[in-house]
Design a protein around this motif. Structure first.
Motif, PDB file in Angstrom:
ATOM      1  N   ASN A 113       0.811  -1.213   0.000  1.00 54.15           N
ATOM      2  CA  ASN A 113       0.000   0.000   0.000  1.00 54.15           C
ATOM      3  C   ASN A 113       0.850   1.272   0.000  1.00 54.15           C
ATOM      4  O   ASN A 113       0.428   2.315   0.505  1.00 54.15           O
ATOM      5  N   THR A 114       2.037   1.161  -0.558  1.00 56.05           N
ATOM      6  CA  THR A 114       2.899   2.325  -0.784  1.00 56.05           C
ATOM      7  C   THR A 114       3.202   2.399  -2.276  1.00 56.05           C
ATOM      8  O   THR A 114       3.711   1.432  -2.851  1.00 56.05           O
ATOM      9  N   VAL A 115       2.846   3.505  -2.901  1.00 60.48           N
ATOM     10  CA  VAL A 115       3.019   3.625  -4.350  1.00 60.48           C
ATOM     11  C   VAL A 115       3.697   4.941  -4.707  1.00 60.48           C
ATOM     12  O   VAL A 115       3.590   5.932  -3.983  1.00 60.48           O
ATOM     13  N   GLU A 116       4.399   4.934  -5.836  1.00 58.30           N
ATOM     14  CA  GLU A 116       4.967   6.158  -6.393  1.00 58.30           C
ATOM     15  C   GLU A 116       3.998   6.731  -7.411  1.00 58.30           C
ATOM     16  O   GLU A 116       3.439   5.990  -8.225  1.00 58.30           O
ATOM     17  N   ILE A 156       1.665   7.542  -0.352  1.00 63.09           N
ATOM     18  CA  ILE A 156       1.950   7.904  -1.735  1.00 63.09           C
ATOM     19  C   ILE A 156       3.243   8.700  -1.767  1.00 63.09           C
ATOM     20  O   ILE A 156       3.372   9.738  -1.112  1.00 63.09           O
ATOM     21  N   SER A 157       4.203   8.185  -2.509  1.00 61.22           N
ATOM     22  CA  SER A 157       5.492   8.860  -2.673  1.00 61.22           C
ATOM     23  C   SER A 157       5.417   9.720  -3.930  1.00 61.22           C
ATOM     24  O   SER A 157       5.194   9.208  -5.023  1.00 61.22           O
ATOM     25  N   ALA A 158       5.566  11.037  -3.755  1.00 60.25           N
ATOM     26  CA  ALA A 158       5.391  11.940  -4.893  1.00 60.25           C
ATOM     27  C   ALA A 158       6.276  13.174  -4.739  1.00 60.25           C
ATOM     28  O   ALA A 158       6.743  13.492  -3.642  1.00 60.25           O
ATOM     29  N   LYS A 184      -7.303  16.532   1.508  1.00 52.04           N
ATOM     30  CA  LYS A 184      -7.192  16.121   2.915  1.00 52.04           C
ATOM     31  C   LYS A 184      -5.976  15.234   3.157  1.00 52.04           C
ATOM     32  O   LYS A 184      -5.858  14.610   4.219  1.00 52.04           O
ATOM     33  N   ALA A 185      -5.082  15.155   2.188  1.00 53.98           N
ATOM     34  CA  ALA A 185      -3.827  14.418   2.364  1.00 53.98           C
ATOM     35  C   ALA A 185      -2.740  15.390   2.807  1.00 53.98           C
ATOM     36  O   ALA A 185      -2.692  16.531   2.354  1.00 53.98           O
ATOM     37  N   THR A 186      -1.885  14.926   3.706  1.00 51.26           N
ATOM     38  CA  THR A 186      -0.790  15.769   4.199  1.00 51.26           C
ATOM     39  C   THR A 186       0.553  15.103   3.911  1.00 51.26           C
ATOM     40  O   THR A 186       0.624  13.891   3.687  1.00 51.26           O
ATOM     41  N   ILE A 187       1.592  15.921   3.932  1.00 47.45           N
ATOM     42  CA  ILE A 187       2.942  15.355   3.824  1.00 47.45           C
ATOM     43  C   ILE A 187       3.281  14.789   5.190  1.00 47.45           C
ATOM     44  O   ILE A 187       3.433  15.527   6.157  1.00 47.45           O
ATOM     45  N   ASN A 213       6.250  22.545 -10.782  1.00 44.30           N
ATOM     46  CA  ASN A 213       7.539  23.188 -10.526  1.00 44.30           C
ATOM     47  C   ASN A 213       8.599  22.145 -10.183  1.00 44.30           C
ATOM     48  O   ASN A 213       8.269  21.028  -9.770  1.00 44.30           O
ATOM     49  N   PRO A 214       9.891  22.497 -10.367  1.00 41.68           N
ATOM     50  CA  PRO A 214      10.970  21.523 -10.122  1.00 41.68           C
ATOM     51  C   PRO A 214      10.973  21.013  -8.676  1.00 41.68           C
ATOM     52  O   PRO A 214      10.656  21.735  -7.731  1.00 41.68           O
ATOM     53  N   SER A 215      11.351  19.734  -8.535  1.00 41.21           N
ATOM     54  CA  SER A 215      11.474  19.102  -7.224  1.00 41.21           C
ATOM     55  C   SER A 215      12.723  18.232  -7.237  1.00 41.21           C
ATOM     56  O   SER A 215      13.090  17.683  -8.275  1.00 41.21           O
ATOM     57  N   THR A 216      13.380  18.120  -6.081  1.00 40.80           N
ATOM     58  CA  THR A 216      14.628  17.342  -6.026  1.00 40.80           C
ATOM     59  C   THR A 216      14.483  16.012  -5.291  1.00 40.80           C
ATOM     60  O   THR A 216      15.411  15.215  -5.273  1.00 40.80           O
ATOM     61  N   GLN A 217      13.331  15.773  -4.649  1.00 38.61           N
ATOM     62  CA  GLN A 217      13.137  14.484  -3.980  1.00 38.61           C
ATOM     63  C   GLN A 217      11.652  14.230  -3.729  1.00 38.61           C
ATOM     64  O   GLN A 217      10.839  15.151  -3.734  1.00 38.61           O
ATOM     65  N   ARG A 218      11.342  12.977  -3.528  1.00 36.67           N
ATOM     66  CA  ARG A 218       9.968  12.595  -3.230  1.00 36.67           C
ATOM     67  C   ARG A 218       9.706  12.730  -1.729  1.00 36.67           C
ATOM     68  O   ARG A 218      10.599  12.564  -0.900  1.00 36.67           O
ATOM     69  N   VAL A 219       8.448  13.021  -1.399  1.00 41.07           N
ATOM     70  CA  VAL A 219       7.999  13.045  -0.011  1.00 41.07           C
ATOM     71  C   VAL A 219       6.840  12.069   0.130  1.00 41.07           C
ATOM     72  O   VAL A 219       6.306  11.583  -0.869  1.00 41.07           O
ATOM     73  N   LEU A 220       6.475  11.799   1.372  1.00 40.69           N
ATOM     74  CA  LEU A 220       5.438  10.792   1.626  1.00 40.69           C
ATOM     75  C   LEU A 220       4.116  11.471   2.009  1.00 40.69           C
ATOM     76  O   LEU A 220       4.051  12.183   3.024  1.00 40.69           O
ATOM     77  N   PHE A 221       3.100  11.253   1.188  1.00 38.97           N
ATOM     78  CA  PHE A 221       1.774  11.793   1.450  1.00 38.97           C
ATOM     79  C   PHE A 221       0.848  10.681   1.976  1.00 38.97           C
ATOM     80  O   PHE A 221       1.031   9.512   1.649  1.00 38.97           O
ATOM     81  N   ALA A 222      -0.153  11.080   2.741  1.00 37.11           N
ATOM     82  CA  ALA A 222      -1.239  10.162   3.137  1.00 37.11           C
ATOM     83  C   ALA A 222      -2.314  10.964   3.838  1.00 37.11           C
ATOM     84  O   ALA A 222      -2.072  12.059   4.329  1.00 37.11           O
ATOM     85  N   ARG A 223      -3.503  10.423   3.855  1.00 37.02           N
ATOM     86  CA  ARG A 223      -4.493  10.918   4.802  1.00 37.02           C
ATOM     87  C   ARG A 223      -4.144  10.301   6.149  1.00 37.02           C
ATOM     88  O   ARG A 223      -3.624   9.196   6.199  1.00 37.02           O
ATOM     89  N   ALA A 224      -4.436  11.033   7.212  1.00 32.48           N
ATOM     90  CA  ALA A 224      -3.886  10.595   8.500  1.00 32.48           C
ATOM     91  C   ALA A 224      -4.847  10.854   9.654  1.00 32.48           C
ATOM     92  O   ALA A 224      -5.801  11.621   9.545  1.00 32.48           O
ATOM     93  N   TYR A 225      -4.539  10.176  10.764  1.00 30.59           N
ATOM     94  CA  TYR A 225      -5.267  10.409  12.021  1.00 30.59           C
ATOM     95  C   TYR A 225      -4.664  11.605  12.737  1.00 30.59           C
ATOM     96  O   TYR A 225      -3.484  11.866  12.627  1.00 30.59           O
TER      97      TYR A 225
END
Length: 492
Positions: free
Chosen positions: A418-421, A439-441, A458-461, A480-492
């Motif tokens: 359940n982790t996807v790029e 979600i890695s984006a 409603k998803a946060t980093i 816009n340009p990005s240099t790395q992926r971050v982890l998104f998800a809806r959360a408690y």
């Protein structure tokens, strides 16, 4: 279902409440927003506390205790800190009650107004740093490594047992150091301790990362965190460790004389985990029949249930075998119970211990002991097997270790699946609804974009993973340009 629990598929939120209430972990309180932690839930917290406390002490920390009340003026001394907590504070304004002369019970005595209001502790940085000013004069007083086990109050309108309550239990570490490097090293060390505890004791895989500026602790320069994935695909922040820089030292004028006798401000950290971990344990592992607890933390690891015969001699033999098993298991540090209550049928006992998440159940019946075997059921997979009575204790110890390992591997497999790029906005939005999880984006690094994504989805980093590699890309929202992926998800 025998335990009358709502299924996860039917209503995950109600399933969680059913597990917590019917599993004997907690109950609602007469005080709105607060909970009563019942013995089974508190025993679980005590086991967590014992492990963590040893881990803290093994790394040189000592326990202390600081006041529950904090003068209002203290919170004003660190601007970001007061802004971060102002809306959650409970405020004490008077110190006395009196009988209502009109017969309306007790009322606040208007003549007993405090000169300065007191804030019920939302976190202890301010009261602790006001104290550290008296404790720290020289580099010889550093590092100062203090932990506190306490309760805190953060006013919440929407509450959920263990996950978000107005009052909760936690530990908060507060350390002081001579250099920036030492403080950062401490921050990362404590993050590693939390991750080790989550994975090795809670059987819950976590991702270590750093929070974005928007998600940082109020008053910190950097906030590190561990993030876990629950069975409904939502993330849960399971622990945080903050590098506070010199912010609180400057706010409370905490300086020390270095080796050259030059006065310097100290460097600070704070870190904590709370009873929210009990909620994490429920949501990471439990099933539609009840709690599934990792053996290392389960209040009761093994229960022995006799199936009694009317024959007194057989009954005595079952009791003797059980007594011997218990004595041997206890010598190996296993938490075990013999449930020989005649007033409750075995089937009811089975359902009750299944609901409460006891990892291993041993059944002793007349036919079993005739064949010199016992039936052993494991809670995680619900598998049953017959084992020879001789050497059964070693088999149970091995089984507990296997259950612990299996629970971690199952949770890790779930997180991996359940982790996807994701590289496009449309795919990002679709997956949030169709396949919840991490979600890695790519993200352009701005707080404005982060807030916009949160507003739209409603998803946060959740974090910028510490092991993430540099990778050129384009922000999923702005392009816009990005240099790395971050982890998104809806959360408690």
């Amino acid at each position: 279902m025998g335990n009358n629990l709502t299924s996860r598929q039917q209503d995950y939120s109600q399933w969680y409440n059913d597990i917590v209430l019917k599993g004997g972990l907690a109950d609602y309180s007469a005080v709105r927003g607060c909970m009563v932690i019942k013995p089974h839930g508190y025993a679980l917290w005590e086991n967590m506390q014992a492990v963590l406390d040893k881990m803290f002490k093994d790394t040189g920390h000592q326990n202390a205790y600081f006041p529950l009340f904090i003068p209002k003026s203290f919170l004003s001394k660190e601007a970001a800190h007061v802004e971060g907590f102002a809306k959650e504070c409970a405020v004490v304004t008077h110190y006395r009650l009196k009988n209502d002369p009109n017969g309306g019970g007790v009322i606040v005595d208007p003549e007993a107004k405090l000169e300065e209001e007191l804030i019920v502790r939302p976190t202890s940085e301010t009261i602790i740093w006001s104290t550290y000013k008296n404790w720290i004069q020289s580099y010889r007083d550093l590092p100062l490594l203090i932990n506190q086990w306490a309760n805190v109050v953060r006013w919440e309108m929407r509450t959920r047992l263990f996950l978000r309550t107005a009052e909760f239990l936690w530990q908060e570490g507060h350390t002081a150091h001579a250099t920036r490097e030492e403080a950062i090293e401490e921050t990362r060390r404590m993050l590693d301790i939390y991750a080790t505890f989550a994975e090795e004791y809670m059987a819950m895989p976590v991702i270590k990362g750093v929070k974005t500026a928007n998600e940082r602790f109020a008053g910190a320069e950097d906030t590190y965190c561990i993030e876990a994935l629950m069975q409904d695909g939502k993330a849960l922040q399971a622990g945080t460790s903050h590098f506070l820089g010199q912010n609180f030292a400057k706010a409370f004028d905490v300086q020390f004389a270095d080796k050259t006798n030059k006065m310097e401000y100290v460097w600070a950290t704070s870190w904590g985990v709370s009873t929210r971990l009990v909620g994490a344990l429920v949501m990471a592992h439990s099933d539609d029949e009840g709690l599934v607890l990792p053996p290392k933390l389960a209040p009761l690891q093994v229960v022995i249930v006799p199936i009694f015969s009317k024959d007194a001699a057989v009954r005595e033999k079952i009791n003797n075998i059980a007594a011997q098993m218990i004595a041997t298991l206890k010598k190996q540090g296993i938490r075990v119970k013999y449930d020989d209550d005649d007033n409750t049928r075995p089937g009811f006992k089975f359902a009750e211990y299944e609901l409460k998440g006891v990892p291993v159940r041993v059944t002793l019946g007349a036919r079993d002991i005739e064949n010199n075997v016992v039936e052993v059921a494991r809670r995680d997979t619900k598998e049953k097997a017959s084992y020879q009575l001789e050497g059964i204790e070693e088999k149970i110890v091995d089984l507990l270790a296997d259950i612990q390992s299996n629970m971690y591997n199952k949770a890790l497999k779930f997180r991996t699946e359940n982790t996807v790029e994701v590289n496009t906005w449309d795919e990002f939005v679709r997956l949030l609804d169709e396949k919840p999880g991490f979600i890695s984006a790519h993200w352009d690094g701005t707080g404005e974009t982060e807030e916009k994504i949160k507003e739209l989805t409603k998803a946060t980093i959740r974090c910028i993973p510490l092991d993430s590699k540099k990778e050129e890309g384009k922000c999923i929202l702005t392009g816009n340009p990005s240099t790395q992926r971050v982890l998104f998800a809806r959360a408690y």
